[in-house]
Structures are given as C-alpha cells and as structure tokens.
Write a protein that holds these residues in place. Structure first.
Motif, short mmCIF file in Angstrom:
data_model
loop_
_atom_site.label_atom_id
_atom_site.label_comp_id
_atom_site.label_asym_id
_atom_site.label_seq_id
_atom_site.Cartn_x
_atom_site.Cartn_y
_atom_site.Cartn_z
N GLU A 42 -8.43 15.14 9.21
CA GLU A 42 -7.49 15.53 10.24
C GLU A 42 -6.44 14.45 10.49
OE1 GLU A 42 -7.05 18.49 11.68
OE2 GLU A 42 -8.55 19.15 10.23
N GLY A 43 -6.89 13.20 10.41
CA GLY A 43 -5.95 12.10 10.60
C GLY A 43 -4.91 12.04 9.50
N ILE A 44 -5.32 12.30 8.26
CA ILE A 44 -4.37 12.34 7.15
C ILE A 44 -3.36 13.46 7.36
CG2 ILE A 44 -4.19 12.92 4.70
CD1 ILE A 44 -6.75 11.33 4.23
N LYS A 45 -3.86 14.59 7.80
CA LYS A 45 -2.98 15.73 8.05
C LYS A 45 -1.99 15.41 9.16
CE LYS A 45 -3.28 20.73 8.77
NZ LYS A 45 -4.22 21.87 8.98
N ASP A 46 -2.47 14.78 10.24
CA ASP A 46 -1.59 14.43 11.36
C ASP A 46 -0.58 13.36 10.96
OD1 ASP A 46 -2.94 16.23 12.94
OD2 ASP A 46 -4.24 14.71 13.86
N TYR A 104 -6.64 17.23 0.94
CA TYR A 104 -5.81 18.43 0.96
C TYR A 104 -6.63 19.69 0.68
CZ TYR A 104 -2.22 21.83 -0.07
OH TYR A 104 -1.46 22.97 -0.05
N GLU A 105 -7.49 19.62 -0.31
CA GLU A 105 -8.25 20.81 -0.69
C GLU A 105 -9.26 21.22 0.37
OE1 GLU A 105 -9.67 19.82 -4.58
OE2 GLU A 105 -7.79 20.41 -5.54
N LYS A 106 -9.62 20.29 1.25
CA LYS A 106 -10.50 20.63 2.37
C LYS A 106 -9.72 21.22 3.55
CE LYS A 106 -14.18 17.31 1.34
NZ LYS A 106 -14.93 16.12 1.80
N SER A 107 -8.41 20.95 3.57
CA SER A 107 -7.57 21.47 4.65
C SER A 107 -6.17 21.73 4.11
CB SER A 107 -7.51 20.47 5.82
OG SER A 107 -6.74 20.97 6.88
N PRO A 108 -6.01 22.78 3.30
CA PRO A 108 -4.74 23.02 2.60
C PRO A 108 -3.63 23.48 3.54
CG PRO A 108 -6.26 24.83 2.21
CD PRO A 108 -7.03 23.78 2.96
N LYS A 123 -0.82 -5.96 -3.71
CA LYS A 123 -1.80 -6.20 -2.63
C LYS A 123 -1.60 -5.22 -1.49
CE LYS A 123 -3.49 -9.63 -4.92
NZ LYS A 123 -4.79 -9.49 -5.63
N ALA A 124 -0.34 -4.92 -1.16
CA ALA A 124 -0.06 -3.95 -0.11
C ALA A 124 -0.55 -2.56 -0.52
CB ALA A 124 1.43 -3.92 0.19
N SER A 125 -0.37 -2.21 -1.78
CA SER A 125 -0.85 -0.91 -2.28
C SER A 125 -2.36 -0.78 -2.14
CB SER A 125 -0.45 -0.72 -3.75
OG SER A 125 0.94 -0.64 -3.89
N MET A 126 -3.05 -1.86 -2.46
CA MET A 126 -4.51 -1.86 -2.36
C MET A 126 -4.94 -1.69 -0.90
SD MET A 126 -5.11 -4.91 -5.15
CE MET A 126 -6.88 -5.05 -4.97
N CYS A 127 -4.21 -2.34 0.02
CA CYS A 127 -4.54 -2.20 1.45
C CYS A 127 -4.32 -0.77 1.92
CB CYS A 127 -3.68 -3.16 2.28
SG CYS A 127 -4.13 -4.89 2.11
N VAL A 128 -3.23 -0.15 1.48
CA VAL A 128 -2.95 1.24 1.86
C VAL A 128 -4.04 2.16 1.33
CG1 VAL A 128 -1.37 3.18 1.48
CG2 VAL A 128 -0.46 0.91 2.04
N SER A 129 -4.43 1.94 0.09
CA SER A 129 -5.47 2.79 -0.52
C SER A 129 -6.80 2.67 0.21
CB SER A 129 -5.64 2.40 -1.99
OG SER A 129 -6.60 3.22 -2.62
N ARG A 130 -7.11 1.47 0.73
CA ARG A 130 -8.35 1.29 1.49
C ARG A 130 -8.24 1.84 2.89
NH1 ARG A 130 -8.43 -4.02 -1.00
NH2 ARG A 130 -7.38 -4.83 0.85
N SER A 131 -7.05 1.79 3.46
CA SER A 131 -6.87 2.14 4.86
C SER A 131 -6.79 3.65 5.09
CB SER A 131 -5.60 1.47 5.40
OG SER A 131 -5.51 1.57 6.79
N VAL A 132 -6.14 4.38 4.20
CA VAL A 132 -5.91 5.82 4.40
C VAL A 132 -7.20 6.62 4.62
CG1 VAL A 132 -5.14 7.93 3.22
CG2 VAL A 132 -3.65 5.93 3.30
N PRO A 133 -8.26 6.41 3.81
CA PRO A 133 -9.47 7.21 4.05
C PRO A 133 -10.05 7.07 5.45
CG PRO A 133 -9.59 6.13 1.91
CD PRO A 133 -8.40 5.56 2.62
N ARG A 134 -9.78 5.96 6.12
CA ARG A 134 -10.28 5.77 7.48
C ARG A 134 -9.60 6.71 8.48
NH1 ARG A 134 -9.55 0.99 10.02
NH2 ARG A 134 -11.28 1.58 11.37
#
Length: 333
Positions: free
Chosen positions: A240-244, A280-284, A225-236
């Motif tokens: 740039e936020g993922i990179k930071d 990543y491929e959009k901002s390598p 369940k925690a994995s599913m929450c992480v997978s839903r949360s990261v795209p938000r």
C-alpha cells in the motif's frame, strides 16, 4: 627532543647499529601507518597507534629525551559497548571533546556519543543537532581511525533516533555516500553498514526524497550507493505504501538506473524492479473504463502498465528484466 626525521632514519638502521633499549618502557616509536586490508584484519576490532610525546617522568629512549605513549583506539561493536560510569560528567565535556584537535580524545568522545545513544538517548536529545554537526566534521577527518569511529557513531544514532534526525540528515548522508565510495576498504565497509542502518531505521517516505538527487550525481560510485539504498528502502513501504508513494514514479527511477555505468547501480535497479513487479501484481492498476459494462473491472497487466508509463525503449528494458525472473520468488513484500 629527537625529530620525526631522526626517528625515521633510526628505524632504517640495521638492528646491530641501533642504540640498545634497556627497559621495557623504553619503546622506539614507529610512524603511524593507516590500517590496510592486510593489517586491519577481518573483524577490524582494534587499532593500536604509537604516538611520540614529550617525557613526563624523565625516562629516555636511547640517547634522546623522548618517551613513547601508546594510545589504543578500539573499534567496538555496538553490543559490546558498556554504559558510561558518570553520564552527567560525560555530557558536560561532550561538545568540547567532539571539537578537540586531539584525535584520540575525539575518538573516545565519539564512542561516548554511541554509549549515550544506546543507553541514554533522551540525554542527547537537546544537543543532537550539534552532535550530528560534529560527527559530520569527524567524517571529513583525514585520519582513518576518526573517520571509522564517526561512521560507527552514525549507525548508532540512526538506530536510536530514527526519523527525528531527518532535518539534520542531509550533510551526514553526503558524507556517508562519499565514504562508501572510496577505495579504503575498511572505511568503505563501515560506511556501507551505516547506510544499511539508515535504510532500516529511517522511514522510507522521508528517506527516498533525500536519496533521489544522488541518483543523478556526477560520481558513478555515489549513484551506485544511492541506488542500493533506494532498493533496500522501497520494500519497507509495503504494498500500500508503494502504491501511495507512486509505483509509476518508482518504476521510472529504477528504469533510469538500468542503463547506469556501474554494475552495482544496474543490479540495484533490477532488484528494485522485481520488488515493484511483485507489489504491482498484488495490487494492479485499473485500466481506463471501457465502452461496454463488465462485472469484472479490467486491469492493466504489468506489461501494459510499463508500456503506458515508460518510454518504449525503457519499457522494453524493464520487461526484459522482469520477464526473465518472473518465476523467481521475490522476498521482502
């Protein structure tokens, strides 16, 4: 007063041997049965529970002095909840109602918390920490009607208050993960909906660090369940936020879940890796400076990035997932 044992034995008698019932109000109570998949129904809108209480007006059931009070507990969707008639009066008795041992009153009060969250969220702000503590206690209640109402209350609190509940979130998060991992289906579904709302309304920058410890929980269902929450949360986070936040750190998290016991964890990890690959491929990441100057800066490919940031076997597992789905579009980024 007729005992519960006597009532149960009476219910087991053939109809021809039961005492006659002469009034529509003289209803023989059946023991409370927690809802199941069969009797809940697809939408789980309403549960009607029969309670046996002492008589208040002298009516009798059969030859006993017991009157039946029928209490209705409704599972009302948020958009169907009406506003309170008297906000001030409801606020005055709110904490007492949340602390009540009368489960019907507790459910009614939880629904009032939902109404206040939807229509008057400023009114709850000063006592929100106390309210959340009572909601956590209600989530631990063994009665499913209370638990489900508390789960619906949690979802409405997330929507109304968002990041402002972060300091009170951890005990609530623990219960949501536990309830979403249990076998009682209609409770599990309500908990999963609350977790989905959590990932929508609470900032991923704040939520992801709170979810990470549960990815290593001993209970595989909680990890899933925690994995599913992480997978839903990261795209938000956005690209740039993922990179930071650290795409290398997030890739490591997803890589660890690829070998988890439950397929839900592995599926969530695959979904997350595809989103990370797209980001990543959009901002390598730039490759280390080379000895010879170049007009175009050199960058790591996704494959090189994984190989440089993950152990060899983990990198191979990640690349098997992302290379096999390279041509499939990934939404959300």
């Amino acid at each position: 007063m007729m005992s519960e044992t006597a009532l149960r034995d009476l219910n087991l008698l053939p109809k021809s041997e039961r005492p006659s019932v002469t009034s529509s109000k003289d209803i023989l109570a059946k023991p409370y049965v927690e809802p199941t998949d069969e009797n809940v129904g697809e939408k789980q809108r309403k549960s009607v529970v029969s309670l046996v209480e002492p008589p208040v007006n002298g009516n009798e059931v059969g030859h006993s002095s017991t009157e039946v009070v029928v209490a209705e507990v409704e599972y009302i969707e948020s958009d169907k909840l009406n506003d309170l008639e008297d906000v001030d009066k409801s606020l005055k008795v709110l904490l007492d109602g949340l602390g009540s041992k009368d489960w019907v009153l507790l459910c009614e009060t939880l629904n009032n918390v939902r109404r206040l969250s939807i229509y008057h969220k400023e009114a709850l702000q000063d006592i929100l920490d106390n309210v959340i503590s009572f909601v956590v206690k209600a989530l631990k209640n063994p009665r499913s009607a209370v638990c489900k109402t508390a789960l619906m209350t949690s979802a409405d609190i997330f929507k109304a208050y968002g990041d402002s509940i972060i300091d009170s979130l951890d005990p609530l998060l623990v219960q949501l993960l536990l309830k979403s991992s249990q076998d009682k289906r209609f409770v599990c579904e309500a908990a999963e909906k609350a977790l989905t709302d959590l990932t929508i309304w609470v900032s991923p920058v704040l939520l992801l660090p709170m979810l990470q410890p549960y990815l290593k929980n001993r209970n595989p269902r909680i990890r899933a369940k925690a994995s599913m929450c992480v997978s839903r949360s990261v795209p938000r986070l956005g690209i740039e936020g993922i990179k930071d936040y650290g795409i290398d750190k997030l890739t490591q998290i997803a890589s660890d879940q690829l070998s988890d016991k439950l397929p839900e964890s592995r599926d969530a990890a695959r979904s997350l890796l595809l989103k990370l690959q797209t980001a990543y491929e959009k901002s390598p990441v730039l490759a280390p400076e080379q000895g010879t100057p170049s007009d175009q800066p050199l960058v790591y490919s996704w494959e090189q990035f994984c190989e440089s940031n993950l152990p060899k076997l983990s990198a191979q597992a990640v690349l098997r997932v992302t290379s096999s789905n390279r041509e499939s579009p990934v939404s959300g980024l």
